[in-house]
Design a protein around this motif. Structure first.
Motif, PDB file in Angstrom:
ATOM      1  N   HIS A   2       0.832  -1.204   0.000  1.00 29.91           N
ATOM      2  CA  HIS A   2       0.000   0.000   0.000  1.00 29.91           C
ATOM      3  C   HIS A   2       0.868   1.256   0.000  1.00 29.91           C
ATOM      4  O   HIS A   2       0.651   2.173  -0.811  1.00 29.91           O
ATOM      5  CB  HIS A   2      -0.921  -0.010   1.219  1.00 29.91           C
ATOM      6  CG  HIS A   2      -1.901   1.131   1.256  1.00 29.91           C
ATOM      7  ND1 HIS A   2      -1.518   2.444   1.487  1.00 29.91           N
ATOM      8  CD2 HIS A   2      -3.262   1.168   1.077  1.00 29.91           C
ATOM      9  CE1 HIS A   2      -2.589   3.220   1.466  1.00 29.91           C
ATOM     10  NE2 HIS A   2      -3.651   2.467   1.214  1.00 29.91           N
ATOM     11  N   SER A   3       1.849   1.333   0.895  1.00 28.99           N
ATOM     12  CA  SER A   3       2.667   2.540   1.007  1.00 28.99           C
ATOM     13  C   SER A   3       3.480   2.795  -0.249  1.00 28.99           C
ATOM     14  O   SER A   3       3.628   3.930  -0.700  1.00 28.99           O
ATOM     15  CB  SER A   3       3.593   2.439   2.219  1.00 28.99           C
ATOM     16  OG  SER A   3       4.517   1.379   2.056  1.00 28.99           O
ATOM     17  N   THR A   4       4.011   1.710  -0.845  1.00 25.33           N
ATOM     18  CA  THR A   4       4.811   1.858  -2.066  1.00 25.33           C
ATOM     19  C   THR A   4       3.939   2.317  -3.235  1.00 25.33           C
ATOM     20  O   THR A   4       4.333   3.185  -4.022  1.00 25.33           O
ATOM     21  CB  THR A   4       5.496   0.527  -2.419  1.00 25.33           C
ATOM     22  OG1 THR A   4       6.267   0.083  -1.303  1.00 25.33           O
ATOM     23  CG2 THR A   4       6.409   0.688  -3.619  1.00 25.33           C
ATOM     24  N   THR A   5       2.752   1.751  -3.339  1.00 25.63           N
ATOM     25  CA  THR A   5       1.844   2.115  -4.433  1.00 25.63           C
ATOM     26  C   THR A   5       1.270   3.510  -4.223  1.00 25.63           C
ATOM     27  O   THR A   5       1.151   4.297  -5.176  1.00 25.63           O
ATOM     28  CB  THR A   5       0.700   1.090  -4.544  1.00 25.63           C
ATOM     29  OG1 THR A   5       1.249  -0.223  -4.614  1.00 25.63           O
ATOM     30  CG2 THR A   5      -0.153   1.355  -5.774  1.00 25.63           C
ATOM     31  N   TYR A   6       0.928   3.827  -2.976  1.00 26.60           N
ATOM     32  CA  TYR A   6       0.321   5.113  -2.670  1.00 26.60           C
ATOM     33  C   TYR A   6       1.293   6.281  -2.887  1.00 26.60           C
ATOM     34  O   TYR A   6       0.870   7.426  -3.027  1.00 26.60           O
ATOM     35  CB  TYR A   6      -0.178   5.130  -1.225  1.00 26.60           C
ATOM     36  CG  TYR A   6      -0.927   6.391  -0.858  1.00 26.60           C
ATOM     37  CD1 TYR A   6      -2.208   6.634  -1.341  1.00 26.60           C
ATOM     38  CD2 TYR A   6      -0.344   7.358  -0.034  1.00 26.60           C
ATOM     39  CE1 TYR A   6      -2.895   7.778  -1.024  1.00 26.60           C
ATOM     40  CE2 TYR A   6      -1.031   8.515   0.294  1.00 26.60           C
ATOM     41  CZ  TYR A   6      -2.303   8.725  -0.194  1.00 26.60           C
ATOM     42  OH  TYR A   6      -2.977   9.874   0.125  1.00 26.60           O
ATOM     43  N   ALA A   7       2.585   5.984  -2.927  1.00 29.34           N
ATOM     44  CA  ALA A   7       3.578   7.034  -3.183  1.00 29.34           C
ATOM     45  C   ALA A   7       3.315   7.751  -4.503  1.00 29.34           C
ATOM     46  O   ALA A   7       3.756   8.893  -4.695  1.00 29.34           O
ATOM     47  CB  ALA A   7       4.988   6.448  -3.169  1.00 29.34           C
ATOM     48  N   SER A   8       2.589   7.094  -5.421  1.00 29.78           N
ATOM     49  CA  SER A   8       2.244   7.741  -6.694  1.00 29.78           C
ATOM     50  C   SER A   8       1.438   9.009  -6.474  1.00 29.78           C
ATOM     51  O   SER A   8       1.636  10.018  -7.162  1.00 29.78           O
ATOM     52  CB  SER A   8       1.441   6.775  -7.573  1.00 29.78           C
ATOM     53  OG  SER A   8       2.192   5.644  -7.901  1.00 29.78           O
ATOM     54  N   ALA A   9       0.502   8.954  -5.499  1.00 24.63           N
ATOM     55  CA  ALA A   9      -0.319  10.133  -5.225  1.00 24.63           C
ATOM     56  C   ALA A   9       0.527  11.252  -4.634  1.00 24.63           C
ATOM     57  O   ALA A   9       0.389  12.420  -5.003  1.00 24.63           O
ATOM     58  CB  ALA A   9      -1.452   9.766  -4.269  1.00 24.63           C
ATOM     59  N   ARG A  10       1.391  10.890  -3.693  1.00 26.39           N
ATOM     60  CA  ARG A  10       2.221  11.911  -3.061  1.00 26.39           C
ATOM     61  C   ARG A  10       3.196  12.522  -4.070  1.00 26.39           C
ATOM     62  O   ARG A  10       3.496  13.707  -4.027  1.00 26.39           O
ATOM     63  CB  ARG A  10       2.972  11.300  -1.882  1.00 26.39           C
ATOM     64  CG  ARG A  10       2.018  10.715  -0.833  1.00 26.39           C
ATOM     65  CD  ARG A  10       2.751  10.106   0.343  1.00 26.39           C
ATOM     66  NE  ARG A  10       3.428  11.144   1.093  1.00 26.39           N
ATOM     67  CZ  ARG A  10       4.714  11.094   1.425  1.00 26.39           C
ATOM     68  NH1 ARG A  10       5.450  10.071   1.042  1.00 26.39           N
ATOM     69  NH2 ARG A  10       5.265  12.061   2.126  1.00 26.39           N
ATOM     70  N   LYS A  11       3.689  11.693  -4.988  1.00 26.45           N
ATOM     71  CA  LYS A  11       4.587  12.200  -6.025  1.00 26.45           C
ATOM     72  C   LYS A  11       3.843  13.105  -6.998  1.00 26.45           C
ATOM     73  O   LYS A  11       4.366  14.133  -7.445  1.00 26.45           O
ATOM     74  CB  LYS A  11       5.213  11.034  -6.772  1.00 26.45           C
ATOM     75  CG  LYS A  11       6.323  11.435  -7.728  1.00 26.45           C
ATOM     76  CD  LYS A  11       7.027  10.211  -8.251  1.00 26.45           C
ATOM     77  CE  LYS A  11       8.155  10.599  -9.194  1.00 26.45           C
ATOM     78  NZ  LYS A  11       8.887   9.421  -9.691  1.00 26.45           N
ATOM     79  N   CYS A  12       2.612  12.749  -7.311  1.00 27.69           N
ATOM     80  CA  CYS A  12       1.789  13.586  -8.193  1.00 27.69           C
ATOM     81  C   CYS A  12       1.609  14.970  -7.606  1.00 27.69           C
ATOM     82  O   CYS A  12       1.786  15.982  -8.287  1.00 27.69           O
ATOM     83  CB  CYS A  12       0.435  12.909  -8.419  1.00 27.69           C
ATOM     84  SG  CYS A  12      -0.742  13.900  -9.369  1.00 27.69           S
ATOM     85  N   LEU A  13       1.270  15.028  -6.311  1.00 23.89           N
ATOM     86  CA  LEU A  13       1.078  16.320  -5.667  1.00 23.89           C
ATOM     87  C   LEU A  13       2.390  17.099  -5.591  1.00 23.89           C
ATOM     88  O   LEU A  13       2.407  18.314  -5.787  1.00 23.89           O
ATOM     89  CB  LEU A  13       0.505  16.124  -4.269  1.00 23.89           C
ATOM     90  CG  LEU A  13       0.177  17.408  -3.505  1.00 23.89           C
ATOM     91  CD1 LEU A  13      -0.899  18.206  -4.223  1.00 23.89           C
ATOM     92  CD2 LEU A  13      -0.273  17.081  -2.075  1.00 23.89           C
ATOM     93  N   SER A  14       3.501  16.405  -5.337  1.00 22.43           N
ATOM     94  CA  SER A  14       4.798  17.080  -5.278  1.00 22.43           C
ATOM     95  C   SER A  14       5.163  17.708  -6.618  1.00 22.43           C
ATOM     96  O   SER A  14       5.666  18.832  -6.680  1.00 22.43           O
ATOM     97  CB  SER A  14       5.889  16.086  -4.850  1.00 22.43           C
ATOM     98  OG  SER A  14       5.674  15.622  -3.545  1.00 22.43           O
ATOM     99  N   LEU A  15       4.904  16.987  -7.700  1.00 26.97           N
ATOM    100  CA  LEU A  15       5.171  17.520  -9.036  1.00 26.97           C
ATOM    101  C   LEU A  15       4.288  18.724  -9.335  1.00 26.97           C
ATOM    102  O   LEU A  15       4.739  19.731  -9.900  1.00 26.97           O
ATOM    103  CB  LEU A  15       4.954  16.434 -10.086  1.00 26.97           C
ATOM    104  CG  LEU A  15       5.978  15.295 -10.107  1.00 26.97           C
ATOM    105  CD1 LEU A  15       5.480  14.152 -10.977  1.00 26.97           C
ATOM    106  CD2 LEU A  15       7.321  15.788 -10.598  1.00 26.97           C
TER     107      LEU A  15
END
Length: 382
Positions: A288-301
């Motif tokens: 979950h944490s590894t996959t969910y990093a996509s959302a956090r990376k999207c917001l960071s970008l």
């Protein structure tokens, strides 16, 4: 003889022209004062006057990407906001460039206005117009997958990250501040040219909910005003969103969203297990944490490209919503075109667990059971 006469007439014509340029002013003690001829205004063209690296720093896009954006938006701006051409009117392409540079937040708004030869007030009008036109294209650039092949493709891209099946999106929430026009006007009424700025007396916040895919594109966007008198939790904000209704209506049957711990676990939104009790739950939490990093990376970008989201958006609630929608569309364009101006490999720290607020984030037993069954099916210890 005729040639000599023609030459003499030419010399007289030049003398008449010189007399026209200057005149005798009695205040100048009989000296001739020159009247400078008015020169045509030559505007700064960043696409020509800046090199590629300078351009990317200021405009947060490569030149090639900005040219594509200009072509997409130009016709709508000319049709929607057409006025009879006025002297020294700001060209359409420069309007788009100035708005995107302002949203980049790399400098004070006054410097952005000066760089494009406009006043702050004019720049504010330009950004509202560009945001409105971009926001009108939301249904084309921000949408959940509709066809079976699209859904399968997105699910496979998520599963390829950490073998988390059935995921069709990752949900993330944040807030964005905006300064209403009726609370401490940014531009003084005593300054019609908009050359002075005044600090905000008060501002309000919008709740921003994003659903993204594994390629960091925004698939769903929900923006709501945060009411100080009835502060809703992130879980309640999700319950009010249209994406939740779409899942409840089985539009995405057999597929799930991933959310952080601050959102309540539900039949369609899976969150990490707060206190894992066995290896299966630990494996689930890791995936979950590894996959969910996509959302956090999207917001960071998104925040890296458009710094205005980290400060405040000037304008009314409606204008702020249009601006956020416009920036989300621009972000998706950058992701789709693999624009190199912002590092696509921006580092995002691993997901860190935080404690629930016991009063607002208690899961229903049935919803918990859905997640338990999911873990048992896909993450059972070998």
């Amino acid at each position: 003889m005729k040639d000599i006469q023609t030459f003499e007439r030419c010399l007289k014509d030049f003398e008449y022209f010189k007399d026209f340029q200057g005149f005798l002013d009695p205040r100048d003690n009989g000296q001739k004062r020159r009247i400078p001829l008015k020169r045509k205004l030559v505007r700064f063209n960043p696409l020509n006057d800046l090199n590629e690296n300078q351009f990317r720093i200021k405009y947060r896009f490569s030149k090639e990407s900005l040219r594509r954006i200009i072509e997409i938006v130009r016709d709508d701006l000319e049709i929607e906001y057409y006025e009879p051409l006025k002297r020294e009117q700001v060209p359409i392409d420069l309007q788009i460039l100035s708005a995107i540079r302002l949203w980049g937040g790399t400098e004070h708004p006054k410097l952005t206005a000066m760089a494009h030869g406009v006043s702050l007030r004019t720049l504010a009008k330009i950004t509202r117009r560009v945001a409105s036109v971009l926001a009108s294209k939301a249904s084309r650039y921000i949408r959940m997958p509709a066809t079976l092949s699209e859904k399968e493709r997105i699910m496979c891209s998520f599963q390829a990250i950490a073998n988390m099946p059935q995921v069709i999106g990752a949900l993330l929430q944040t807030t964005v501040r905006f300064l209403p026009e009726n609370s401490g006007s940014y531009l003084s009424e005593d300054d019609p040219d908009g050359e002075s700025t005044y600090p905000a007396q008060s501002n309000e916040e919008l709740h921003l909910q994003i659903v993204c895919d594994a390629a960091h594109k925004i698939r769903d966007l929900d923006i709501r005003l945060i009411d100080e008198h009835s502060m809703a939790s992130d879980a309640e904000m999700f319950a009010l969103s249209k994406i939740r209704d779409r899942f409840e209506q089985n539009e995405f049957r057999g597929r799930i969203l991933l959310g952080s711990e601050i959102v309540r676990c539900s039949s369609s939104l899976y969150t990490p297990v707060r206190f894992p009790r066995n290896q299966s739950e630990e494996l689930y939490n890791h995936a979950h944490s590894t996959t969910y990093a996509s959302a956090r990376k999207c917001l960071s970008l998104l925040m890296s490209r458009f710094g205005v989201l980290g400060t405040e958006i000037l304008g009314s609630q409606s204008s702020a919503k249009q601006t956020i929608t416009a920036l989300s569309i621009l972000h998706n364009m950058a992701m789709e075109w693999a624009d190199p101006s912002i590092d696509s490999e921006l580092h995002v720290s691993p997901y860190k667990s935080t404690f629930f607020n016991a009063m607002t984030n208690v899961s229903k037993s049935g919803e918990d059971n859905n997640r338990k069954q999911f873990i048992k099916t896909h993450f059972a210890s070998q």
